[in-house]
Design a protein around this motif. Structure first.
Motif, PDB file in Angstrom:
ATOM      1  N   ALA A   1      -9.906 -42.283  -7.690  1.00 36.84           N
ATOM      2  CA  ALA A   1      -9.191 -41.891  -8.901  1.00 36.84           C
ATOM      3  C   ALA A   1      -8.559 -40.531  -8.644  1.00 36.84           C
ATOM      4  O   ALA A   1      -9.226 -39.604  -8.155  1.00 36.84           O
ATOM      5  N   VAL A   2      -7.284 -40.407  -8.965  1.00 38.22           N
ATOM      6  CA  VAL A   2      -6.550 -39.154  -8.762  1.00 38.22           C
ATOM      7  C   VAL A   2      -6.293 -38.521 -10.126  1.00 38.22           C
ATOM      8  O   VAL A   2      -5.823 -39.196 -11.055  1.00 38.22           O
TER       9      VAL A   2
ATOM     10  N   HIS B   1      -1.124 -21.521 -10.050  1.00 34.41           N
ATOM     11  CA  HIS B   1       0.158 -21.481  -9.334  1.00 34.41           C
ATOM     12  C   HIS B   1       1.050 -22.675  -9.661  1.00 34.41           C
ATOM     13  O   HIS B   1       2.227 -22.523 -10.000  1.00 34.41           O
ATOM     14  N   TRP B   2       0.490 -23.899  -9.578  1.00 37.83           N
ATOM     15  CA  TRP B   2       1.281 -25.111  -9.730  1.00 37.83           C
ATOM     16  C   TRP B   2       1.274 -25.675 -11.152  1.00 37.83           C
ATOM     17  O   TRP B   2       2.009 -26.609 -11.443  1.00 37.83           O
ATOM     18  N   GLY B   3       0.470 -25.124 -12.018  1.00 37.53           N
ATOM     19  CA  GLY B   3       0.293 -25.720 -13.358  1.00 37.53           C
ATOM     20  C   GLY B   3      -0.840 -26.724 -13.340  1.00 37.53           C
ATOM     21  O   GLY B   3      -1.787 -26.644 -14.109  1.00 37.53           O
ATOM     22  N   GLN B   4      -0.757 -27.692 -12.436  1.00 38.66           N
ATOM     23  CA  GLN B   4      -1.843 -28.622 -12.173  1.00 38.66           C
ATOM     24  C   GLN B   4      -1.949 -28.861 -10.674  1.00 38.66           C
ATOM     25  O   GLN B   4      -0.930 -28.922  -9.969  1.00 38.66           O
ATOM     26  N   ALA B   5      -3.172 -28.976 -10.197  1.00 35.92           N
ATOM     27  CA  ALA B   5      -3.416 -29.338  -8.804  1.00 35.92           C
ATOM     28  C   ALA B   5      -3.871 -30.789  -8.756  1.00 35.92           C
ATOM     29  O   ALA B   5      -4.482 -31.298  -9.702  1.00 35.92           O
ATOM     30  N   ILE B   6      -3.562 -31.476  -7.663  1.00 34.31           N
ATOM     31  CA  ILE B   6      -3.911 -32.890  -7.504  1.00 34.31           C
ATOM     32  C   ILE B   6      -5.257 -32.994  -6.787  1.00 34.31           C
ATOM     33  O   ILE B   6      -5.424 -32.458  -5.681  1.00 34.31           O
ATOM     34  N   VAL B   7      -6.190 -33.683  -7.423  1.00 35.26           N
ATOM     35  CA  VAL B   7      -7.509 -33.897  -6.834  1.00 35.26           C
ATOM     36  C   VAL B   7      -7.773 -35.394  -6.742  1.00 35.26           C
ATOM     37  O   VAL B   7      -7.604 -36.123  -7.727  1.00 35.26           O
ATOM     38  N   ALA B   8      -8.188 -35.847  -5.569  1.00 34.79           N
ATOM     39  CA  ALA B   8      -8.549 -37.251  -5.366  1.00 34.79           C
ATOM     40  C   ALA B   8     -10.074 -37.354  -5.313  1.00 34.79           C
ATOM     41  O   ALA B   8     -10.701 -36.783  -4.412  1.00 34.79           O
ATOM     42  N   ALA B   9     -10.656 -38.057  -6.282  1.00 37.45           N
ATOM     43  CA  ALA B   9     -12.091 -38.320  -6.288  1.00 37.45           C
ATOM     44  C   ALA B   9     -12.307 -39.675  -5.617  1.00 37.45           C
ATOM     45  O   ALA B   9     -11.829 -40.700  -6.103  1.00 37.45           O
ATOM     46  N   VAL B  10     -13.022 -39.670  -4.490  1.00 39.28           N
ATOM     47  CA  VAL B  10     -13.116 -40.846  -3.625  1.00 39.28           C
ATOM     48  C   VAL B  10     -14.551 -41.336  -3.505  1.00 39.28           C
ATOM     49  O   VAL B  10     -15.465 -40.537  -3.270  1.00 39.28           O
ATOM     50  N   VAL B  11     -14.735 -42.645  -3.662  1.00 39.52           N
ATOM     51  CA  VAL B  11     -15.992 -43.303  -3.323  1.00 39.52           C
ATOM     52  C   VAL B  11     -15.802 -43.930  -1.959  1.00 39.52           C
ATOM     53  O   VAL B  11     -14.907 -44.758  -1.760  1.00 39.52           O
ATOM     54  N   LEU B  12     -16.626 -43.517  -0.984  1.00 37.91           N
ATOM     55  CA  LEU B  12     -16.474 -43.992   0.382  1.00 37.91           C
ATOM     56  C   LEU B  12     -17.171 -45.327   0.613  1.00 37.91           C
ATOM     57  O   LEU B  12     -18.129 -45.668  -0.088  1.00 37.91           O
ATOM     58  N   GLU B  13     -16.676 -46.051   1.599  1.00 38.20           N
ATOM     59  CA  GLU B  13     -17.370 -47.242   2.049  1.00 38.20           C
ATOM     60  C   GLU B  13     -18.714 -46.835   2.666  1.00 38.20           C
ATOM     61  O   GLU B  13     -18.870 -45.712   3.159  1.00 38.20           O
TER      62      GLU B  13
ATOM     63  N   GLY C   1     -21.480 -45.920   4.991  1.00 35.66           N
ATOM     64  CA  GLY C   1     -21.483 -45.468   6.378  1.00 35.66           C
ATOM     65  C   GLY C   1     -20.279 -44.649   6.784  1.00 35.66           C
ATOM     66  O   GLY C   1     -20.258 -44.062   7.865  1.00 35.66           O
ATOM     67  N   ALA C   2     -19.245 -44.583   5.953  1.00 33.47           N
ATOM     68  CA  ALA C   2     -18.036 -43.822   6.288  1.00 33.47           C
ATOM     69  C   ALA C   2     -18.236 -42.344   5.965  1.00 33.47           C
ATOM     70  O   ALA C   2     -18.906 -41.990   5.000  1.00 33.47           O
ATOM     71  N   ASP C   3     -17.622 -41.467   6.771  1.00 28.67           N
ATOM     72  CA  ASP C   3     -17.716 -40.027   6.534  1.00 28.67           C
ATOM     73  C   ASP C   3     -16.495 -39.319   7.123  1.00 28.67           C
ATOM     74  O   ASP C   3     -16.608 -38.483   8.020  1.00 28.67           O
ATOM     75  N   PRO C   4     -15.299 -39.657   6.632  1.00 28.02           N
ATOM     76  CA  PRO C   4     -14.092 -39.032   7.184  1.00 28.02           C
ATOM     77  C   PRO C   4     -13.953 -37.583   6.723  1.00 28.02           C
ATOM     78  O   PRO C   4     -14.470 -37.199   5.668  1.00 28.02           O
ATOM     79  N   ASP C   5     -13.246 -36.804   7.507  1.00 31.19           N
ATOM     80  CA  ASP C   5     -12.897 -35.452   7.086  1.00 31.19           C
ATOM     81  C   ASP C   5     -11.898 -35.566   5.928  1.00 31.19           C
ATOM     82  O   ASP C   5     -10.951 -36.355   6.008  1.00 31.19           O
ATOM     83  N   PRO C   6     -12.094 -34.804   4.842  1.00 28.76           N
ATOM     84  CA  PRO C   6     -11.135 -34.878   3.721  1.00 28.76           C
ATOM     85  C   PRO C   6      -9.686 -34.658   4.155  1.00 28.76           C
ATOM     86  O   PRO C   6      -8.773 -35.249   3.580  1.00 28.76           O
TER      87      PRO C   6
ATOM     88  N   PRO D   1      -2.702 -34.909  -2.068  1.00 28.68           N
ATOM     89  CA  PRO D   1      -3.754 -34.258  -2.868  1.00 28.68           C
ATOM     90  C   PRO D   1      -4.041 -32.844  -2.355  1.00 28.68           C
ATOM     91  O   PRO D   1      -4.132 -32.616  -1.139  1.00 28.68           O
ATOM     92  N   ASP D   2      -4.167 -31.908  -3.282  1.00 25.98           N
ATOM     93  CA  ASP D   2      -4.560 -30.555  -2.895  1.00 25.98           C
ATOM     94  C   ASP D   2      -6.025 -30.529  -2.466  1.00 25.98           C
ATOM     95  O   ASP D   2      -6.407 -29.724  -1.617  1.00 25.98           O
ATOM     96  N   ARG D   3      -6.810 -31.425  -3.048  1.00 24.33           N
ATOM     97  CA  ARG D   3      -8.222 -31.515  -2.682  1.00 24.33           C
ATOM     98  C   ARG D   3      -8.639 -32.987  -2.650  1.00 24.33           C
ATOM     99  O   ARG D   3      -8.127 -33.798  -3.429  1.00 24.33           O
ATOM    100  N   VAL D   4      -9.562 -33.300  -1.758  1.00 23.62           N
ATOM    101  CA  VAL D   4     -10.211 -34.606  -1.739  1.00 23.62           C
ATOM    102  C   VAL D   4     -11.705 -34.361  -1.863  1.00 23.62           C
ATOM    103  O   VAL D   4     -12.284 -33.597  -1.074  1.00 23.62           O
ATOM    104  N   ILE D   5     -12.332 -34.940  -2.866  1.00 26.49           N
ATOM    105  CA  ILE D   5     -13.771 -34.791  -3.039  1.00 26.49           C
ATOM    106  C   ILE D   5     -14.421 -36.164  -2.959  1.00 26.49           C
ATOM    107  O   ILE D   5     -13.794 -37.182  -3.277  1.00 26.49           O
TER     108      ILE D   5
END
Length: 500
Positions: free
Chosen positions: A424-425, A432-444, A446-451, A468-472
């Motif tokens: 969900a984004v 600075h931007w008014g709003q920053a884009i954050v991606a809230a991610v549920v991983l598969e 065993g997966a552990d990618p770098d954001p 996205p400015d941030r991936v959590i």
């Protein structure tokens, strides 16, 4: 005419045919008709002005729906999962209510003055009643059902669906008696959702037996579909995702199943594609609708799904994300911010009108414009072949640096990354931007990618302002029972975390 006509017609045509199956027990149309008449008589004797139901999808639901109509009372199934205070607040907003409660529902109503009845006790008393009262003569434009919206962005509002709205929906989308005697529909949608009402009315009108699975479980759903030889089913996206996951790439193997409908929230493309493969001989239907429109107003049909899945043309393949075209009797237009019709391919707000469209809220009145158009608050566009695409809600739009960004376009990219199960984004306040884009991610698992890997994955498909400015990473996404993501809750948690 009122919705009571639907049961009367079905009983006359298919009296000895099974109408509902719950926990292995089947009730015929004739038996259902008698129960409705008896419970309707009990409700008339109660002196109530309104019937509120707290319970699961079982026999009590259709009985109370039609019994309320026979007694001339509006019917309101309420989300039994709400907290005690929220339940009390909603019930107290309903004038002259009697509250019918499934004994399996544990809730406290210390602040409710309305009389509370046990659904089981009510049905037991009705089964032995012999002095049945005639149906109350009511206006077709009287309220039949009042449903409280999910309240994902504000306090729930009571949507008023009148008998005429519901009859227009049913008779405009279903042929009477069109089901075979062996047909069975597997129902898992919540009773307090508009689809819970729509499935009862449309399947009864068609003469189709309904099989209820009150508590959804993917394994139980598959087993029940096979055991009851279900020919059709209705699910929400989160249910279909769990069904696909439980199959682990194997075919579904439900020979009887011919049709699988889904709706209630956006369907992730990977989930839909996997389901189309698992159910390779089943016709898929995307049913798009709102509470305010008496359920479905647009359909993407079986042939559309299969053509899109097999096509090498990107524009045709994209139709797997479409809600299809309006159903008969419903008009749709996409309007720009100025209120003008949007050109093909350009985003705007989807407006609809037709005899099934209510657009009315309890205590607030109608929000239809002078010409009868209802603003869905969904951002959408239409392609050259008339297919409609919903890209998100108006109030979900992220405004970053003065640019409007629909979360769906970023989500549709991220969800295809092999490490991403769901996403969900959202936009959060940014100096600075008014709003920053954050991606809230549920991983598969065993997966552990770098954001940063996921950020670059988006950047490779969309321009930089969409990255996205941030991936959590989160364990789950908060959602309603129909799979609608509670974005406000995600934003609130992010803001609270930043302030702590």
């Amino acid at each position: 005419m009122t919705i009571s006509l639907i049961l009367d017609m079905a009983t006359s045509a298919h009296g000895e045919r099974g109408a509902f199956t719950v926990d292995g027990t089947t009730v015929t149309f004739d038996e259902l008709g008698h129960l409705v008449a008896a419970v309707g008589s009990e409700l008339q004797d109660s002196g109530a002005k309104h019937v509120v139901f707290l319970g699961h999808s079982g026999l009590e639901l259709p009985v109370l729906l039609f019994a309320s109509a026979q007694a001339g009372l509006p019917f309101t199934p309420v989300n039994y999962r709400l907290g005690d205070r929220q339940l009390s607040d909603l019930i107290n907003r309903v004038d002259g209510a009697v509250v019918v409660v499934d004994p399996d529902v544990t809730a406290s109503f210390t602040d409710v003055s309305a009389p509370i009845l046990s659904a089981h006790v009510l049905l037991k008393a009705a089964r032995t009643r012999t002095d049945l009262l005639p149906s109350v003569d009511i206006d077709p434009d009287a309220p039949a059902v009042i449903l409280f919206t999910s309240g994902t962005t504000s306090a729930p509002k009571g949507v008023v669906l009148r008998h005429s709205h519901l009859l227009s929906y049913v008779m405009g989308t279903v042929d009477f008696g069109s089901a075979e005697s062996t047909d069975a529909a597997l129902i898992s949608v919540p009773p307090y959702h508009v689809a819970g009402m729509g499935t009862i009315l449309t399947n009864l009108y068609a003469g189709r037996r309904m099989v209820y699975l009150p508590h959804f479980d993917a394994g139980e759903w598959l087993a029940l579909a096979r055991d009851e030889k279900a020919t059709s089913a209705m699910v929400v996206p989160t249910m279909l995702e769990r069904i696909v996951q439980s199959l682990q790439g194997a075919p579904a193997e439900i020979p009887s199943l011919r049709s699988l409908s889904y709706g209630g929230a956006r369907m992730p493309r990977p989930t839909l594609e996997a389901a189309l493969v698992a159910f390779d001989d089943v016709g898929f239907v995307n049913a798009y609708g709102l509470t305010e429109t008496s359920s479905t107003i647009a359909l993407l049909g079986p042939e559309d799904h299969r053509e899109a899945l097999s096509s090498d043309d990107p524009a045709v393949r994209m139709r797997l994300g479409s809600i299809g075209r309006p159903v008969p009797g419903v008009e749709a237009v996409i309007r720009t911010a100025d209120g003008d019709p949007a050109p093909l391919g350009e985003q705007g707000e989807l407006w609809v009108r037709g005899p099934q469209v209510s657009g009315e809220y309890m205590g607030l009145g109608s929000v239809l414009d002078p010409d009868g158009w209802f603003p869905t608050r969904d951002l959408a566009y239409q392609d050259a072949d008339g297919f409609l695409f919903v890209v998100g809600r108006n109030d979900d739009t992220i405004i970053r640096g003065g640019e409007n960004i629909a979360p769906a376009e970023i989500e549709d990219v991220l969800v295809h990354h092999p490490s991403v199960q769901s996403v969900a984004v959202v936009g959060i306040p940014d100096d600075h931007w008014g709003q920053a884009i954050v991606a809230a991610v549920v991983l598969e698992v065993g997966a552990d990618p770098d954001p940063e890997e996921l950020r670059q994955y988006v950047r490779a498909s969309l321009r930089g302002s969409r990255t996205p400015d941030r991936v959590i990473y989160v364990s789950e996404l908060p959602s309603t029972a129909t799979g609608k993501i509670l974005r406000k809750e995600i934003v609130a948690n992010l803001v609270a975390s930043a302030q702590s």
